[in-house]
Design an enzyme around this catalytic site. Structure first.
Site, PDB file in Angstrom:
ATOM      1  N   ARG A 129       8.880 -11.588  27.569  1.00  0.00           N
ATOM      2  CA  ARG A 129       7.781 -11.386  26.618  1.00  0.00           C
ATOM      3  C   ARG A 129       7.116 -12.698  26.189  1.00  0.00           C
ATOM      4  O   ARG A 129       7.730 -13.759  26.198  1.00  0.00           O
ATOM      5  CB  ARG A 129       8.238 -10.579  25.403  1.00  0.00           C
ATOM      6  CG  ARG A 129       9.154 -11.307  24.471  1.00  0.00           C
ATOM      7  CD  ARG A 129       9.625 -10.384  23.360  1.00  0.00           C
ATOM      8  NE  ARG A 129      10.531 -11.098  22.469  1.00  0.00           N
ATOM      9  CZ  ARG A 129      11.116 -10.568  21.420  1.00  0.00           C
ATOM     10  NH1 ARG A 129      10.937  -9.292  21.107  1.00  0.00           N
ATOM     11  NH2 ARG A 129      11.915 -11.289  20.651  1.00  0.00           N
ATOM     12  N   ARG A 149      20.036  -8.784   7.844  1.00  0.00           N
ATOM     13  CA  ARG A 149      20.808  -8.832   9.083  1.00  0.00           C
ATOM     14  C   ARG A 149      22.297  -8.922   8.824  1.00  0.00           C
ATOM     15  O   ARG A 149      23.083  -8.899   9.771  1.00  0.00           O
ATOM     16  CB  ARG A 149      20.387 -10.040   9.893  1.00  0.00           C
ATOM     17  CG  ARG A 149      19.388  -9.747  11.036  1.00  0.00           C
ATOM     18  CD  ARG A 149      19.078 -11.059  11.669  1.00  0.00           C
ATOM     19  NE  ARG A 149      18.583 -11.088  12.998  1.00  0.00           N
ATOM     20  CZ  ARG A 149      17.299 -11.184  13.324  1.00  0.00           C
ATOM     21  NH1 ARG A 149      16.368 -11.107  12.420  1.00  0.00           N
ATOM     22  NH2 ARG A 149      16.945 -11.363  14.580  1.00  0.00           N
ATOM     23  N   LYS A 191      10.569  -4.202  16.930  1.00  0.00           N
ATOM     24  CA  LYS A 191      10.356  -4.295  15.473  1.00  0.00           C
ATOM     25  C   LYS A 191       9.025  -4.986  15.157  1.00  0.00           C
ATOM     26  O   LYS A 191       8.247  -4.500  14.345  1.00  0.00           O
ATOM     27  CB  LYS A 191      11.501  -5.087  14.799  1.00  0.00           C
ATOM     28  CG  LYS A 191      12.881  -4.473  14.998  1.00  0.00           C
ATOM     29  CD  LYS A 191      13.951  -5.231  14.211  1.00  0.00           C
ATOM     30  CE  LYS A 191      14.186  -6.664  14.668  1.00  0.00           C
ATOM     31  NZ  LYS A 191      14.761  -6.783  16.024  1.00  0.00           N
ATOM     32  N   ARG A 227       8.633 -17.735  22.895  1.00  0.00           N
ATOM     33  CA  ARG A 227       9.625 -18.241  21.950  1.00  0.00           C
ATOM     34  C   ARG A 227      10.733 -18.996  22.686  1.00  0.00           C
ATOM     35  O   ARG A 227      11.156 -18.591  23.762  1.00  0.00           O
ATOM     36  CB  ARG A 227      10.241 -17.066  21.191  1.00  0.00           C
ATOM     37  CG  ARG A 227       9.342 -16.563  20.096  1.00  0.00           C
ATOM     38  CD  ARG A 227       9.839 -15.289  19.492  1.00  0.00           C
ATOM     39  NE  ARG A 227      11.270 -15.270  19.204  1.00  0.00           N
ATOM     40  CZ  ARG A 227      11.871 -14.301  18.532  1.00  0.00           C
ATOM     41  NH1 ARG A 227      11.167 -13.287  18.069  1.00  0.00           N
ATOM     42  NH2 ARG A 227      13.159 -14.328  18.319  1.00  0.00           N
ATOM     43  N   ARG A 255      22.167 -13.239  20.917  1.00  0.00           N
ATOM     44  CA  ARG A 255      21.459 -12.543  19.831  1.00  0.00           C
ATOM     45  C   ARG A 255      21.878 -11.070  19.764  1.00  0.00           C
ATOM     46  O   ARG A 255      22.010 -10.497  18.684  1.00  0.00           O
ATOM     47  CB  ARG A 255      19.945 -12.689  20.030  1.00  0.00           C
ATOM     48  CG  ARG A 255      19.474 -14.121  19.726  1.00  0.00           C
ATOM     49  CD  ARG A 255      18.111 -14.416  20.319  1.00  0.00           C
ATOM     50  NE  ARG A 255      17.052 -13.590  19.788  1.00  0.00           N
ATOM     51  CZ  ARG A 255      15.872 -13.418  20.391  1.00  0.00           C
ATOM     52  NH1 ARG A 255      15.611 -14.034  21.543  1.00  0.00           N
ATOM     53  NH2 ARG A 255      14.965 -12.660  19.856  1.00  0.00           N
TER      54      ARG A 255
HETATM   55  P1  AMP Z   1      13.764 -12.680  15.226  1.00  0.00           P
HETATM   56  O1  AMP Z   1      12.388 -13.260  15.292  1.00  0.00           O
HETATM   57  O2  AMP Z   1      13.909 -11.639  14.160  1.00  0.00           O
HETATM   58  O3  AMP Z   1      14.282 -12.238  16.562  1.00  0.00           O
HETATM   59  O4  AMP Z   1      14.714 -13.899  14.766  1.00  0.00           O
HETATM   60  C1  AMP Z   1      14.859 -15.059  15.545  1.00  0.00           C
HETATM   61  C2  AMP Z   1      16.050 -15.860  15.061  1.00  0.00           C
HETATM   62  O5  AMP Z   1      15.830 -16.265  13.701  1.00  0.00           O
HETATM   63  C3  AMP Z   1      17.375 -15.110  15.033  1.00  0.00           C
HETATM   64  O6  AMP Z   1      18.027 -15.124  16.297  1.00  0.00           O
HETATM   65  C4  AMP Z   1      18.136 -15.891  13.980  1.00  0.00           C
HETATM   66  O7  AMP Z   1      18.615 -17.136  14.483  1.00  0.00           O
HETATM   67  C5  AMP Z   1      17.051 -16.209  12.967  1.00  0.00           C
HETATM   68  N1  AMP Z   1      16.896 -15.139  11.947  1.00  0.00           N
HETATM   69  C6  AMP Z   1      15.819 -14.322  11.759  1.00  0.00           C
HETATM   70  N2  AMP Z   1      16.019 -13.484  10.725  1.00  0.00           N
HETATM   71  C7  AMP Z   1      17.255 -13.776  10.251  1.00  0.00           C
HETATM   72  C8  AMP Z   1      18.044 -13.238   9.207  1.00  0.00           C
HETATM   73  N3  AMP Z   1      17.607 -12.208   8.434  1.00  0.00           N
HETATM   74  N4  AMP Z   1      19.278 -13.781   8.997  1.00  0.00           N
HETATM   75  C9  AMP Z   1      19.739 -14.791   9.755  1.00  0.00           C
HETATM   76  N5  AMP Z   1      19.061 -15.339  10.779  1.00  0.00           N
HETATM   77  C10 AMP Z   1      17.819 -14.834  11.026  1.00  0.00           C
END
Ligand code: AMP
Length: 226
Positions: free
Chosen positions: A135, A96, A21, A169, A180
């Site tokens: 990554r 989400r 994404k 990260r 996740r």
């Molecule tokens: P990402 O960078 O999209 O993989 O998000 C990393 C982490 O941020 C996720 O595992 C969640 O803990 C939190 N997170 C990101 N976007 C959301 C969302 N829309 N709703 C809830 N938690 C989120």
């Protein structure tokens, strides 16, 4: 050079961690001048800045669970109403949950925007743990790399900007990725049906060559925003 024939578009990228994404959103930004809105990036910035929301989000993110809808919605609303988003946005990692999807519907309506497409990046789940665990990104320009699949052409030097600083990260490790993926299947995958019901769903095969996937996405952008 960006393609300028695209009118204001709102796109959602759906897909599990590792589906690409972020990578694809960055490519669409460059190609069409759209703005990538990643709730993960916004939350990581809040954690780094030590804000109240960041403090609450930190442990949840480290466990690979979802941050509360209220925190995420507040952060997104602030960002979405900034003027640079008028050219169109790509939502990366949002919505989400069903509650977030319903809140987005209302937000778009109040801003006079309509959804162009919700694009589901379809991947093979088993490959995602390996993809995510290896990554890392350039600390300066954000270019993405991978221990096995995409190393810089000169070891330790970013291909794009020449920086020698890289970062990983905190939640990109095999244990957290499992949690996740589970959160994705339980809480986010049902949104595929939600957007299919609205006639907005597009599916893209997101295994294989990054440029082919980018071309499939670009074709959708041209179609929905021309
Ligand atoms: P990402 O960078 O999209 O993989 O998000 C990393 C982490 O941020 C996720 O595992 C969640 O803990 C939190 N997170 C990101 N976007 C959301 C969302 N829309 N709703 C809830 N938690 C989120």
């Amino acid at each position: 050079m960006t393609e300028t024939s695209v009118k204001s578009a709102v796109l959602i990228l759906l897909g599990p961690p590792g589906a690409g994404k972020g990578t694809q959103a960055r490519m669409l930004e460059e190609q069409f001048g759209l703005v990538q809105l990643s709730t993960g990036d916004l939350l990581r910035a809040a954690v780094a800045a030590g804000t109240e929301a960041g403090k609450q989000a930190k442990t949840v993110m480290e466990a690979g669970a979802l941050v509360s809808d209220d925190i995420v919605l507040a952060i997104l609303r602030d960002r979405m109403t900034e003027p640079d988003t008028k050219a169109g946005i790509i939502l990366d990692g949002f919505p989400r949950t069903a509650k977030q999807a319903e809140a987005l519907d209302k937000l778009l309506e109040s801003e006079g925007l309509s959804l162009g497409a919700a694009i589901s990046l379809e991947v093979d789940d088993a490959a995602m743990i390996e993809r995510v665990s290896g990554r890392y990104t350039c600390a300066n320009c954000g270019e993405g790399y991978h221990d096995t699949f995409k190393t810089p052409s000169v070891d330790g030097v970013c291909d794009k900007c020449g920086s020698t600083e890289f970062k990983r990260r905190a939640d990109d490790n095999a244990e957290t990725v499992g949690a996740r993926l589970e959160a994705y299947h339980q809480q986010t995958a049902p949104l595929i049906t939600y957007y299919a019901g609205k006639g907005a769903l597009r599916r893209v095969d997101a295994m294989g060559d990054i440029n082919r996937i980018a071309e499939d996405l670009a074709a959708i952008v041209r179609e929905v925003a021309a």
